[in-house]
Design an enzyme around this catalytic site. Structure first.
Site, PDB file in Angstrom:
ATOM      1  N   PRO A   1       0.823  -1.214   0.000  1.00  8.12           N
ATOM      2  CG  PRO A   1      -0.725  -1.543   1.694  1.00  8.12           C
ATOM      3  CD  PRO A   1       0.574  -2.053   1.177  1.00  8.12           C
TER       4      PRO A   1
ATOM      5  N   GLY B   1       1.754   4.083  -4.956  1.00 10.51           N
ATOM      6  CA  GLY B   1       1.333   4.835  -6.133  1.00 10.51           C
ATOM      7  C   GLY B   1       0.670   4.026  -7.217  1.00 10.51           C
TER       8      GLY B   1
ATOM      9  CB  SER C   1      12.163 -17.119   3.084  1.00  5.77           C
ATOM     10  OG  SER C   1      11.243 -16.358   3.829  1.00  5.77           O
TER      11      SER C   1
ATOM     12  CE  LYS D   1      11.606 -12.586   1.953  1.00  5.49           C
ATOM     13  NZ  LYS D   1      12.018 -14.003   1.851  1.00  5.49           N
TER      14      LYS D   1
END
Length: 806
Positions: A370, A373, A691, A734
């Site tokens: 969020p 743009g 991960s 990340k």
């Protein structure tokens, strides 16, 4: 004066009844289904046929006692009785009012002592008048449709009934609640009883009169409509015989002519025009009072208002488009480059359309956290193409009809969101943004994402069918743009129809430029401070970015700048001294204490704590893996609301550690005498994914060996049982999160090295990337000691020293 004979108290069977009241001087058909009631009626019928009828206070009581019955009842005689399966139906004749003195026995049925209540009856002229008035009211109610047995009606209407009998018989026929009837039974004064029964009967008569009036009006209206319909059909038949029927071009009223003009001007395809004219003919031949006329008018309005042939000029000026995107959006260069490539292809397709018939358009899908743009760049695309912009939010939609519309058979039916958006745009080629496409729900009303397949499929949307319009509409010229936060929740067939463009989070350098060029001037204008020319120094802006926000986008940054502007606006409005240039000291005064630290959470190297990296719908984040050891029997505990995949990663890390005890300097049986607890903080937030494997492995090895993990090293990657570090997704997001948190080194799988080219320059400049193939490659960089040596004293010494081999 007449005085009834008073009997002495007598022993009789007691029969409780529910929902009804038996009056003296009346014949009542009563059904009995309870075992005790059936036994009492059978016993009485075989002897003197006399029973005492008492009404229950609460009809839900299955086995009533004396306290559950009203005190006043009726002694009655059973005149007829019939048995059916499990029930007895008896016609009983009420004799007199009685009071229940006591219950003598309860088995096999109630037997009680009752006493007849004497009634003083004085037939005065007033009572005679009241009785005559009651008789007239009863006649009136019968004439208005009140239901009653024919014998009772004839008896009461004939006038040969004493007032005391009449009032009880009329009372038994009243449509009132049980408690009201019980009060009438308990009323011993004849005059008062006549007054109350007359009052209740007047209410019934008034209600019957209103009902008859309504029925009469309804019947008259129906007859009028039938008469008009019949005359209209006769007129049509006569016109047909005379050859004077209106032809296709002639209509019979102004409204129809107006619709005819609208249909001509709408530029409909032939199929749609034929459908519209057919509906118009139905409307013309329909009765003005027919409710379906309103539905047809609404349908014709929708058909006429749709932009069947209205288009915006499709001018693609590449320089203008590039300038608009650059002026209105900072950063996200890759996304802007993909959009310009898309627009270039569109321009070439337009030029080649005459030769090869054109090509199908591509559906764009913007995916990112969020506040980066996605929606605003859709508006910029519409501006660059000089097209109308339509935005529809799909978040939370669960009904397929929201996309395709409701069928016209439903009351209040409307077209779907897509057709409504096209109508609002007024052209058939707007830029149509389907926002939050990843948040569409599914339930028993259908799957909205499946309904979108036709609209977003270039092979099918040329003839998109809305359930309400029931005619095809061409969506092939619409430029669809979808937005979402994650791809995982978008169904595969829908994802296959779209070209995905990823919007990464912003770095602090990009946020600084966005705030300086766009957000600060926007908030000055919004708060009326534009004329004051108030500036914010660079250090103050960096203070807001680093200490008051921690996000992938810029929404919270904009909120904080808005808060600063409002504080300044208040000072201006109050006539107080306000800063012409907002400095760091002003920021701290306006926004309060720091909400975030510019560095990572850990201030020193810790044993058993590693820094992992994750990606969420809101961008990348750092997370900490904590491992604690305690005496036990080899139990592995996992907490922090971890998903199944993450739990399996922790088990794989534990297995790898046990199988490589020798390389780590541990005893072969180190796991037999300890329990291991692995925790990921922020337990209220669900976490999952493979991960975190290297982070868990590193924290576990650190706890077991007593070697601290470097606090400024972050890591991500999946670990196999053999110690291989496998490729993961979202490394860019990340890494940006690690950069925000102040990490200096990031360890990632070697197969992800290809992703480094897409990273922002600021991230590549400030962070050292180490790409690992094996777990040993991770431990060499992450642990403060490697290879492992004699352990230093740590808070884990009491346990880890017992695990390390001599």
């Amino acid at each position: 004066m007449q005085k009834l004979q008073k009997d002495t108290a007598r022993r009789v069977p007691i029969v409780p009844v529910r929902g009804t009241v038996v009056f003296p001087h009346t014949d009542t058909l009563v059904s009995f289904g309870r075992a005790k009631s059936i036994a009492a009626v059978n016993s009485a019928f075989q002897e003197d046929r006399v029973v005492a009828i008492f009404t229950q206070k609460d009809s839900r009581t299955e086995d009533p006692g004396k306290e559950d019955l009203f005190e006043v009842g009726t002694i009655a005689t059973i005149t007829q009785m019939m048995s059916t399966d499990g029930e007895i139906h008896a016609l009983i004749r009420g004799q007199a009012r009685i009071s229940l003195l006591e219950i003598l026995t309860e088995e096999p049925f109630l037997v009680g002592k009752v006493e007849e209540i004497p009634e003083e009856i004085e037939v005065t002229p007033e009572i005679s008048v009241l009785a005559k008035n009651l008789q007239e009211l009863f006649k009136k109610s019968i004439n208005l449709g009140k239901q009653a047995e024919i014998m009772t009606v004839m008896k009461l209407v004939s006038g040969g009934v004493e007032p005391v009998e009449m009032v009880d018989q009329v009372a038994s026929l009243l449509e009132v609640k049980q408690n009201e009837k019980q009060k009438l039974l308990e009323e011993l004064n004849l005059k008062t009883r006549l007054d109350k029964v007359s009052e209740l009967l007047v209410k019934e008569v008034n209600a019957l009169e209103v009902e008859r009036t309504i029925s009469s009006k309804t019947q008259k209206r129906f007859e009028d409509q039938m008469k008009k319909a019949m005359l209209r059909e006769k007129k049509r038949t006569i016109e047909e015989e005379l050859g004077e029927m209106a032809d296709e071009g002639e209509l019979t009223n102004e409204e129809a002519k107006e619709y005819k003009n609208k249909i001509k001007e709408a530029g409909m395809p032939l199929e749609v025009r034929n459908r519209a004219e057919k509906e118009l003919k139905r409307l013309v031949s329909m009765s003005p009072n027919n409710p379906e006329g309103a539905y047809i008018r609404n349908y014709l309005d929708w058909l006429c208002d749709m932009p069947w042939s209205k288009v915006s000029p499709n001018n693609v000026a590449m320089k203008k488009a590039a300038k608009i995107l650059e002026d209105e959006h900072f950063g996200i260069d890759k996304a802007k480059e993909r959009i310009l490539e898309f627009m270039a292809v569109m321009k070439i397709k337009k030029a080649a359309k005459i030769k090869d018939g054109g090509a199908h358009p591509t559906i764009l899908c913007f995916i990112g956290p969020p506040g980066v743009g996605k929606t605003s760049i859709g508006r910029s695309i519409a501006k660059a193409l000089n097209r109308k912009f339509v935005r529809v939010s799909l978040g939370g939609i669960r009904d397929e009809a929201e996309i395709r519309g409701h069928r016209r058979t439903y009351v209040g039916a409307l077209p779907g969101r897509i057709v409504q958006g096209i109508k609002d745009a007024g052209t058939k080629n707007p830029v149509f943004m389907l926002d939050e496409i990843d948040k569409i729900g599914v339930d028993f009303r259908g799957d909205p994402s499946s309904a979108l397949l036709e609209a977003l499929d270039p092979e099918q949307n040329k003839e998109f069918s809305d359930h309400y319009l029931e005619v095809p509409f061409d969506l092939s010229e619409v430029m669809f743009i979808c937005t979402g936060n994650v791809l995982d929740t978008i169904p595969g067939p829908l994802k296959d129809r779209m070209e995905v463009i990823t919007f990464p989070g912003y770095t602090e350098v990009e946020k600084f430029q966005i705030a300086k060029k766009f957000l600060w001037p926007k908030q000055l204008k919004a708060t009326g401070l534009e004329d004051k020319k108030i500036e914010i120094e660079d250090a103050g802006l960096k203070e807001v970015i680093g200490s008051y926000t921690r996000e992938a986008g810029v929404r919270n940054l904009e909120r904080n700048l808005a808060s600063v502007c409002r504080k300044v606006a208040r000072l201006v409005a109050e006539g107080k001294k306000y800063p012409k240039k907002v400095e760091v000291s002003n920021i701290r005064k306006f926004l309060g204490s720091h909400r975030f630290s510019s560095q990572i959470a850990e201030k020193k190297d810790e044993v058993g704590v590693s820094t992992g990296l994750s990606v969420t719908p809101f961008g990348g984040e750092i997370l900490f893996i904590e491992v604690s050891l305690m005496p036990g029997k080899g139990k592995l505990t996992l907490t922090g609301q971890l998903g199944d995949v993450m739990r399996e990663s922790a088990k794989a890390a534990f297995t790898w550690t046990r199988s490589h005890y020798y390389e780590l300097g541990l005893k072969p049986n180190f796991s037999e005498n300890i329990d291991i607890h692995i925790h990921v903080p922020e337990g209220a937030v669900p976490k999952d994914g493979p991960s975190a494997g290297v982070s868990i492995t590193t924290a576990l090895v650190s706890a077991l060996t007593g070697v601290p993990v470097k606090r400024d090293v972050g890591m991500t990657g999946e670990v196999t049982l053999r110690g291989h570090v496998l490729e993961i997704g979202g490394l860019k997001e990340k890494s940006i999160a690690g950069h925000r948190a102040g990490l200096k080194t990031i360890i990632a799988p070697k197969e992800n090295k290809k992703d480094l080219d897409e990273f922002p320059e600021a991230v590549k400049k400030d962070i050292k990337f180490v790409f690992a193939e094996e777990v040993e490659d991770v431990l060499k960089v992450a642990l403060s000691e490697w290879p492992l040596k004699v352990r230093k004293e740590t808070k884990f010494t009491s346990i880890s020293s017992t695990l390390v081999a001599n």
